[in-house]
Write a protein that holds these residues in place. Structure first.
Motif, PDB file in Angstrom:
ATOM      1  N   UNK A 184       0.803  -1.218   0.000  1.00  0.00           N
ATOM      2  CA  UNK A 184       0.000   0.000   0.000  1.00  0.00           C
ATOM      3  C   UNK A 184       0.833   1.263   0.000  1.00  0.00           C
ATOM      4  N   UNK A 185       0.155   2.367   0.291  1.00  0.00           N
ATOM      5  CA  UNK A 185       0.798   3.680   0.347  1.00  0.00           C
ATOM      6  C   UNK A 185       1.197   4.008   1.780  1.00  0.00           C
ATOM      7  N   UNK A 186       2.165   4.883   1.921  1.00  0.00           N
ATOM      8  CA  UNK A 186       2.621   5.284   3.249  1.00  0.00           C
ATOM      9  C   UNK A 186       3.239   6.679   3.186  1.00  0.00           C
ATOM     10  N   UNK A 187       3.298   7.328   4.332  1.00  0.00           N
ATOM     11  CA  UNK A 187       3.843   8.677   4.475  1.00  0.00           C
ATOM     12  C   UNK A 187       5.111   8.611   5.312  1.00  0.00           C
ATOM     13  N   UNK A 188       6.143   9.336   4.885  1.00  0.00           N
ATOM     14  CA  UNK A 188       7.421   9.351   5.596  1.00  0.00           C
ATOM     15  C   UNK A 188       7.785  10.778   5.980  1.00  0.00           C
ATOM     16  N   UNK A 189       8.133  10.971   7.247  1.00  0.00           N
ATOM     17  CA  UNK A 189       8.592  12.268   7.739  1.00  0.00           C
ATOM     18  C   UNK A 189      10.116  12.299   7.732  1.00  0.00           C
ATOM     19  N   UNK A 190      10.656  13.246   6.969  1.00  0.00           N
ATOM     20  CA  UNK A 190      12.106  13.383   6.827  1.00  0.00           C
ATOM     21  C   UNK A 190      12.558  14.525   7.741  1.00  0.00           C
ATOM     22  N   UNK A 191      13.449  14.228   8.659  1.00  0.00           N
ATOM     23  CA  UNK A 191      13.885  15.231   9.637  1.00  0.00           C
ATOM     24  C   UNK A 191      15.408  15.302   9.673  1.00  0.00           C
ATOM     25  N   UNK A 192      15.922  16.274  10.436  1.00  0.00           N
ATOM     26  CA  UNK A 192      17.366  16.423  10.602  1.00  0.00           C
ATOM     27  C   UNK A 192      18.070  16.976   9.381  1.00  0.00           C
ATOM     28  N   UNK A 193      17.360  17.765   8.571  1.00  0.00           N
ATOM     29  CA  UNK A 193      17.949  18.336   7.368  1.00  0.00           C
ATOM     30  C   UNK A 193      18.645  19.655   7.672  1.00  0.00           C
ATOM     31  N   UNK A 194      19.429  20.127   6.717  1.00  0.00           N
ATOM     32  CA  UNK A 194      20.109  21.421   6.830  1.00  0.00           C
ATOM     33  C   UNK A 194      19.403  22.452   5.959  1.00  0.00           C
ATOM     34  N   UNK A 195      19.338  23.705   6.395  1.00  0.00           N
ATOM     35  CA  UNK A 195      18.676  24.742   5.595  1.00  0.00           C
ATOM     36  C   UNK A 195      19.392  24.986   4.265  1.00  0.00           C
ATOM     37  N   UNK A 196      18.622  25.472   3.292  1.00  0.00           N
ATOM     38  CA  UNK A 196      19.151  25.895   1.998  1.00  0.00           C
ATOM     39  C   UNK A 196      20.046  24.817   1.370  1.00  0.00           C
ATOM     40  N   UNK A 197      19.558  23.581   1.399  1.00  0.00           N
ATOM     41  CA  UNK A 197      20.346  22.454   0.887  1.00  0.00           C
ATOM     42  C   UNK A 197      19.471  21.607  -0.036  1.00  0.00           C
ATOM     43  N   UNK A 198      20.062  21.178  -1.137  1.00  0.00           N
ATOM     44  CA  UNK A 198      19.340  20.315  -2.068  1.00  0.00           C
ATOM     45  C   UNK A 198      19.512  18.856  -1.655  1.00  0.00           C
ATOM     46  N   UNK A 199      18.356  18.155  -1.572  1.00  0.00           N
ATOM     47  CA  UNK A 199      18.365  16.736  -1.194  1.00  0.00           C
ATOM     48  C   UNK A 199      17.730  15.900  -2.295  1.00  0.00           C
ATOM     49  N   UNK A 200      18.142  14.646  -2.312  1.00  0.00           N
ATOM     50  CA  UNK A 200      17.572  13.656  -3.227  1.00  0.00           C
ATOM     51  C   UNK A 200      16.939  12.556  -2.367  1.00  0.00           C
ATOM     52  N   UNK A 201      15.696  12.237  -2.640  1.00  0.00           N
ATOM     53  CA  UNK A 201      14.962  11.260  -1.838  1.00  0.00           C
ATOM     54  C   UNK A 201      14.272  10.263  -2.768  1.00  0.00           C
ATOM     55  N   UNK A 202      14.176   9.030  -2.318  1.00  0.00           N
ATOM     56  CA  UNK A 202      13.371   8.042  -3.038  1.00  0.00           C
ATOM     57  C   UNK A 202      12.838   6.997  -2.056  1.00  0.00           C
ATOM     58  N   UNK A 203      11.670   6.471  -2.395  1.00  0.00           N
ATOM     59  CA  UNK A 203      11.036   5.458  -1.567  1.00  0.00           C
ATOM     60  C   UNK A 203      11.745   4.120  -1.749  1.00  0.00           C
ATOM     61  N   UNK A 204      11.641   3.280  -0.719  1.00  0.00           N
ATOM     62  CA  UNK A 204      12.199   1.933  -0.808  1.00  0.00           C
ATOM     63  C   UNK A 204      11.240   0.942  -0.153  1.00  0.00           C
ATOM     64  N   UNK A 205      11.354  -0.328  -0.548  1.00  0.00           N
ATOM     65  CA  UNK A 205      10.611  -1.420   0.085  1.00  0.00           C
ATOM     66  C   UNK A 205      11.447  -2.677  -0.039  1.00  0.00           C
ATOM     67  N   UNK A 206      11.448  -3.478   1.021  1.00  0.00           N
ATOM     68  CA  UNK A 206      12.304  -4.663   1.093  1.00  0.00           C
ATOM     69  C   UNK A 206      11.464  -5.920   1.295  1.00  0.00           C
ATOM     70  N   UNK A 207      11.763  -6.973   0.513  1.00  0.00           N
ATOM     71  CA  UNK A 207      11.199  -8.304   0.765  1.00  0.00           C
ATOM     72  C   UNK A 207      12.349  -9.292   0.918  1.00  0.00           C
ATOM     73  N   UNK A 208      12.044 -10.590   0.933  1.00  0.00           N
ATOM     74  CA  UNK A 208      13.082 -11.585   1.186  1.00  0.00           C
ATOM     75  C   UNK A 208      14.116 -11.672   0.071  1.00  0.00           C
TER      76      UNK A 208
END
Length: 228
Positions: A184-208
């Motif tokens: 299903x769908x889910x929401x992720x809270x990203x914290x501990x970032x630095x101001x005025x900084x470019x970030x790259x983010x992507x979702x992940x999921x793990x199975x066996x």
């Protein structure tokens, strides 16, 4: 063999003999209509079982990784056998990338009749497939993203979330969230970032089998205004 029979009776008036209309009795008639909805761990079997003129004591579907499975196996699903039955049967708890043999059966007093055998192969496992949510509520030190899992790859999702970095193509070896298990769908809270900084983010999921990633999303945190 199909047998014909009729009921007869004597009475006391001249010992006259009377017969009923003729009827027939035979073996169960089984029509297998094929296997559909094959996954890495299940399939659906379409079958019609007609009792052939006499109530069945049992009927159902049996399967195995060896040809010609019989009712002596535990891998079977049994119906109420008194009447004729038909429809779809779920075959569950299968092993991925494995060939199975399945056939229906009907049991009457003289023994068990089997339908024609059908074979199929379950799908192999793959890593999960998912997409990354666009980053929202971007502030100086945080943002909100998440993901949507479209396929678990045939195995249970044991971990999911997002990972991020100041470099492209982040992985779970970088910063990441852990947002539980399951599809299903889910929401992720990203914290501990630095101001005025470019970030790259992507979702992940793990199975066996391993970890799958969504597409990379880029965002820039808000600049902290200078102190007055």
């Amino acid at each position: 063999t199909v047998y014909a029979y009729r009921v007869y009776a004597f009475n006391s008036a001249g010992n006259s003999l009377s017969y009923s209309n003729e009827a027939t009795i035979g073996y169960p008639q089984i029509t297998s209509n094929g296997i559909t909805q094959i996954t890495s761990s299940s399939a659906r079997y379409s079958v019609v079982i007609n009792n052939g003129g006499a109530n069945m004591t049992a009927c159902g579907v049996v399967w195995s990784t060896s040809p010609n499975p019989t009712v002596n196996l535990s891998t079977k699903k049994e119906y109420n056998g008194a009447q004729s039955v038909g429809g779809l049967t779920n075959i569950d708890a299968l092993t991925f990338n494995t060939t199975y043999y399945v056939r229906a059966y009907g049991t009457q007093g003289f023994g068990t009749t089997y339908g024609n055998q059908i074979s199929f192969t379950t799908l192999p496992l793959t890593i999960p497939t998912l997409t990354t949510n666009v980053a929202e509520n971007v502030s100086n030190f945080s943002a909100v993203s998440g993901g949507a899992i479209s396929s678990d790859g045939g195995a249970s999702i044991t971990a999911k979330g997002v990972c991020w970095s100041t470099s492209a193509n982040p992985t779970i070896n970088n910063n990441f969230t852990n947002d539980g298990t399951g599809n299903g769908t889910y929401v992720s809270n990203i914290t501990g970032l630095s101001p005025n900084t470019t970030y790259y983010v992507r979702a992940y999921a793990t199975n066996s089998l391993g970890t799958g990633y969504g597409q990379v999303i880029e965002f820039t945190t808000i600049n902290v205004p200078p102190a007055v």
